[in-house]
Design a protein around this motif. Structure first.
Motif, mmCIF file in Angstrom:
data_model
loop_
_atom_site.group_PDB
_atom_site.id
_atom_site.type_symbol
_atom_site.label_atom_id
_atom_site.label_comp_id
_atom_site.label_asym_id
_atom_site.label_seq_id
_atom_site.Cartn_x
_atom_site.Cartn_y
_atom_site.Cartn_z
ATOM 1 N N LEU A 128 47.575 44.221 38.372
ATOM 2 C CA LEU A 128 47.904 42.858 38.812
ATOM 3 C C LEU A 128 49.062 42.305 37.981
ATOM 4 N N ARG A 129 50.236 42.890 38.197
ATOM 5 C CA ARG A 129 51.413 42.532 37.401
ATOM 6 C C ARG A 129 52.674 42.885 38.176
ATOM 7 N N VAL A 130 53.788 42.315 37.671
ATOM 8 C CA VAL A 130 55.116 42.647 38.203
ATOM 9 C C VAL A 130 55.803 43.672 37.290
ATOM 10 N N LEU B 41 40.239 35.881 39.243
ATOM 11 C CA LEU B 41 40.877 34.831 40.051
ATOM 12 C C LEU B 41 42.095 34.241 39.326
ATOM 13 N N GLU B 42 41.990 34.064 38.017
ATOM 14 C CA GLU B 42 43.128 33.571 37.236
ATOM 15 C C GLU B 42 44.275 34.578 37.281
ATOM 16 N N SER B 43 43.933 35.847 37.250
ATOM 17 C CA SER B 43 44.950 36.899 37.305
ATOM 18 C C SER B 43 45.651 36.915 38.660
ATOM 19 N N LEU B 44 44.878 36.706 39.722
ATOM 20 C CA LEU B 44 45.466 36.657 41.068
ATOM 21 C C LEU B 44 46.377 35.435 41.217
ATOM 22 N N GLY B 45 45.939 34.299 40.679
ATOM 23 C CA GLY B 45 46.765 33.087 40.741
ATOM 24 C C GLY B 45 48.087 33.277 40.006
ATOM 25 N N ASP B 46 48.020 33.932 38.857
ATOM 26 C CA ASP B 46 49.232 34.181 38.077
ATOM 27 C C ASP B 46 50.152 35.163 38.792
ATOM 28 N N LEU B 47 49.574 36.200 39.393
ATOM 29 C CA LEU B 47 50.383 37.174 40.145
ATOM 30 C C LEU B 47 51.088 36.495 41.313
ATOM 31 N N ASP B 48 50.366 35.642 42.026
ATOM 32 C CA ASP B 48 50.963 34.906 43.147
ATOM 33 C C ASP B 48 52.142 34.060 42.666
ATOM 34 N N ALA B 49 51.955 33.370 41.529
ATOM 35 C CA ALA B 49 53.033 32.516 40.997
ATOM 36 C C ALA B 49 54.256 33.354 40.620
ATOM 37 N N LEU C 96 55.110 36.306 41.880
ATOM 38 C CA LEU C 96 55.726 36.817 43.114
ATOM 39 C C LEU C 96 56.526 35.715 43.805
ATOM 40 N N ARG C 97 56.037 34.484 43.777
ATOM 41 C CA ARG C 97 56.736 33.371 44.414
ATOM 42 C C ARG C 97 58.088 33.117 43.739
ATOM 43 N N ARG C 98 58.136 33.347 42.417
ATOM 44 C CA ARG C 98 59.420 33.184 41.714
ATOM 45 C C ARG C 98 60.434 34.236 42.141
ATOM 46 N N LEU C 99 59.930 35.308 42.785
ATOM 47 C CA LEU C 99 60.811 36.367 43.281
ATOM 48 C C LEU C 99 61.023 36.251 44.793
ATOM 49 N N GLY C 100 60.665 35.111 45.351
ATOM 50 C CA GLY C 100 60.873 34.874 46.780
ATOM 51 C C GLY C 100 59.806 35.497 47.662
ATOM 52 N N SER C 101 58.667 35.851 47.080
ATOM 53 C CA SER C 101 57.590 36.478 47.835
ATOM 54 C C SER C 101 56.315 35.664 47.613
ATOM 55 N N ARG C 102 55.158 36.242 47.858
ATOM 56 C CA ARG C 102 53.871 35.605 47.583
ATOM 57 C C ARG C 102 52.782 36.661 47.705
ATOM 58 N N LEU C 103 51.601 36.354 47.197
ATOM 59 C CA LEU C 103 50.465 37.261 47.339
ATOM 60 C C LEU C 103 49.723 36.921 48.623
ATOM 61 N N LEU C 104 49.510 37.911 49.461
ATOM 62 C CA LEU C 104 48.760 37.725 50.706
ATOM 63 C C LEU C 104 47.304 38.074 50.412
ATOM 64 N N LEU C 105 46.498 37.057 50.314
ATOM 65 C CA LEU C 105 45.097 37.240 49.939
ATOM 66 C C LEU C 105 44.237 37.283 51.193
ATOM 67 N N LEU C 106 43.577 38.413 51.398
ATOM 68 C CA LEU C 106 42.700 38.599 52.547
ATOM 69 C C LEU C 106 41.258 38.723 52.061
ATOM 70 N N ARG C 107 40.318 38.419 52.953
ATOM 71 C CA ARG C 107 38.900 38.583 52.619
ATOM 72 C C ARG C 107 38.300 39.639 53.538
ATOM 73 N N ALA C 108 37.765 40.705 52.950
ATOM 74 C CA ALA C 108 37.106 41.737 53.749
ATOM 75 C C ALA C 108 35.761 41.219 54.227
ATOM 76 N N ARG C 109 35.450 41.486 55.494
ATOM 77 C CA ARG C 109 34.136 41.085 56.007
ATOM 78 C C ARG C 109 33.055 41.923 55.325
ATOM 79 N N ASP C 110 33.326 43.215 55.194
ATOM 80 C CA ASP C 110 32.355 44.097 54.544
ATOM 81 C C ASP C 110 33.073 45.183 53.736
ATOM 82 N N GLU D 208 64.614 39.187 42.747
ATOM 83 C CA GLU D 208 64.070 38.860 44.067
ATOM 84 C C GLU D 208 63.444 40.078 44.726
ATOM 85 N N LEU D 209 62.535 39.794 45.643
ATOM 86 C CA LEU D 209 61.880 40.817 46.441
ATOM 87 C C LEU D 209 62.208 40.580 47.912
#
Length: 544
Positions: free
Chosen positions: A18-20, A71-79, A81-95, A187-188
């Motif tokens: 979970l890093r750049v 969750l803190e690690s995911l929030g930091d990764l998203d931030a 990625l956003r600085r590189l013009g991207s974002r984290l796409l967070l999905l929830r698996a049903r199972d 940038e990404l």
């Protein structure tokens, strides 16, 4: 790369890693020429689904402290990625996470999938399902090794198809690790159309449904790459400390300012690259005249991590006693009452209980503190199966790591790797050596805060008048010891000796075929001798 391929979209699937920085999977996805890049993380119900029956808030497999760290690690990764013009796409698996990833690969018309290799059994099965689907769909798959310094499969291959079972043999085979990916970028490629997919914000731990968490203590360790790099930089600024670092030395009772880097959870989640950390330590070594060497040095700790990853990857049933050829078959006792007392910090031994309470509240404790409670549960006092303790650590530790956790429990229970079972950590004198006033105990067990220092490690020996003055009556406000240490430890030594004698008589249960271990070594004793330098190190940390 051909223009037709370059026009497709790429996906980088985050799990650990979970890093750049030094992220070969992200780097490959960025470089492949794709016009769109989908950075994906899938919330796994297997790890996150609330379990009301669990001994503390969280899921069946993860306590609240580790979930919060993730969750803190995911929030930091998203931030980041956003600085590189991207974002984290967070999905929830049903199972099933693999099903969710396969559906997104198809729906988003992905041409290249990049994700970091993972050697844990659950991950291998999950990743095979995704890889098989991708290959059948004509999707190119790239899975670099970047969670460890070395490729465990490569080390095993170099060793004739078997994992090296001693640290020294591992070091001899491994050599120097590959350099980290040092290139930084600004940038990404943009995120492509996600269609009708529900893209989640990173949830808070409260939103995951673990009940009332208002009384839960928030651990002092915040997740994420930003904090990982800050901690690493802070640790490495003290060049003398880095040069003189010598494990297992250090104060296990230090909690306000721990005596280690506390980088293990960041390595576990891949917020910090082990190769980058190793590379930065080497830079410090080059600037000083003398420094400690493996296995006790700071780089030595990273090599220990890789050693356990390699052995676990090459050993069937590594996480259990039965069917595990490198594990002593010991007839452990079953006593749920004693186990629960240990798990909940109610053994009546304040040093042991304070450690277990710190684990429950913070999800972390010093390595020597871990040694103390693991020894107490298994071969030291209670003679309870190491797998039971492993499960508690696996659920509660924020740095819980399948390979290292199992490896350490095998070691500390004298089931494998280390066999000097007569050396036992005292639940009384070991902690006192570091913290004679019992400040650590007073912090995590407030009911003992007024107990005089001469009784803080053995409060049951305090006269009743002293107990009343301290407002802590033993047997009422704080439990009496669940066992007598001297009697219990002597009994444990006797039972370990009998188990070892029995295993020597029945050293080869596999129908006449030599096991990996017996092919490599004539006896367990030989393996112990080859770990003699490690045994000498551990000798200094034993107290009894």
């Amino acid at each position: 790369m051909e223009a037709a391929t370059a026009a497709t979209a790429a996906m980088v699937w985050f799990r650990k890693g979970l890093r750049v920085h030094d992220n070969p999977a992200l780097d490959a996805a960025r470089r492949c020429g794709a016009g769109r890049l989908y950075p994906v993380f899938v919330l796994d119900p297997r790890y996150l689904r609330p379990d009301p029956a669990a001994a503390s808030p969280g899921s069946a497999r993860a306590g609240v402290a580790r979930v919060r760290f993730l969750l803190e690690s995911l929030g930091d990764l998203d931030a980041r990625l956003r600085r590189l013009g991207s974002r984290l796409l967070l999905l929830r698996a049903r199972d099933d996470v693999a099903d969710a990833v396969c559906a997104a690969l198809k729906d988003w018309n992905i041409g290249k999938l990049c994700f970091e290799s993972d050697t844990e059994p659950y991950a291998l099965a999950r990743d095979k399902k995704v890889t098989d689907f991708a290959m059948a769909s004509g999707i190119e798959v790239f899975t670099p090794v970047s969670h460890t310094l070395f490729d465990p499969a490569e080390i095993i291959n170099k060793n004739g198809g078997r994992p090296p079972l001693t640290y020294q043999s591992f070091i001899a085979i491994a050599g120097e690790p590959p350099e980290p990916v040092m290139e930084e970028y600004s940038e990404l490629p943009p995120v492509g159309d996600t269609g009708e997919y529900e893209l989640l914000p990173v949830p808070t731990v409260e939103e995951l449904g673990y009940g009332d968490l208002s009384q839960e203590e928030i651990p002092p360790f915040r997740g994420g790459e930003t904090e990982a790099l800050r901690r690493m930089k802070e640790s490495l600024q003290d060049k003398e400390w880095v040069a003189k670092f010598e494990k297992p030395k250090g104060d296990p009772s230090a909690f306000l300012k721990p005596a280690t880097t506390v980088l293990s959870p960041y390595l576990k989640f891949g917020c910090l690259s082990s190769r980058y950390f190793y590379h930065c330590i080497q830079d410090v070594y080059r600037s000083v005249r003398n420094y400690t060497k493996p296995p006790v040095s700071l780089t030595g700790q990273l090599l220990w991590r890789d050693f356990f990853y390699t052995v676990s990857f090459g050993t069937p049933n590594f996480d259990q006693m039965k069917g595990n050829k490198i594990c002593k078959q010991i007839p452990w006792s079953e006593n749920e009452e004693l186990f629960v007392a240990w798990r909940d910090g109610r053994t009546g031994y304040p040093w042991i209980d304070a450690i277990m309470i710190q684990l429950r509240k913070w999800g972390w404790m010093h390595h020597l503190a871990r040694h103390s409670v693991a020894c107490f549960l298994t071969r030291g006092d209670l003679f309870i199966h190491w797998e039971k303790g492993r499960d508690v650590f696996e659920r509660l530790l924020i740095d819980s790591d399948w390979s290292i956790n199992n490896g350490n429990w095998l070691w500390l229970s004298c089931s494998s790797f280390f066999y000097q079972y007569h050396r036992i950590y005292s639940p009384i004198t070991f902690g006192k050596k570091y913290d004679p006033n019992g400040n650590y105990i007073r912090h995590f067990i407030p009911v003992l805060k007024d107990m005089p220092r001469e009784y803080i490690y053995e409060p049951w020996t305090a006269p009743l008048s002293i107990q009343k003055k301290a407002k802590c009556i033993i047997g009422k406000d704080y439990p009496k010891p669940v066992v007598d240490h001297k009697t219990a430890s002597n009994e444990c030594r006797k039972r370990m000796g009998e188990a070892y004698a029995s295993s020597r008589l029945d050293a080869n249960p596999s129908e006449g075929k030599p096991s990996n271990l017996s092919r490599r070594k004539k006896s367990y004793g030989d393996q112990d001798a080859s770990n003699s330098s490690v045994a000498k190190i551990l000798k200094s940390s034993r107290a009894e």
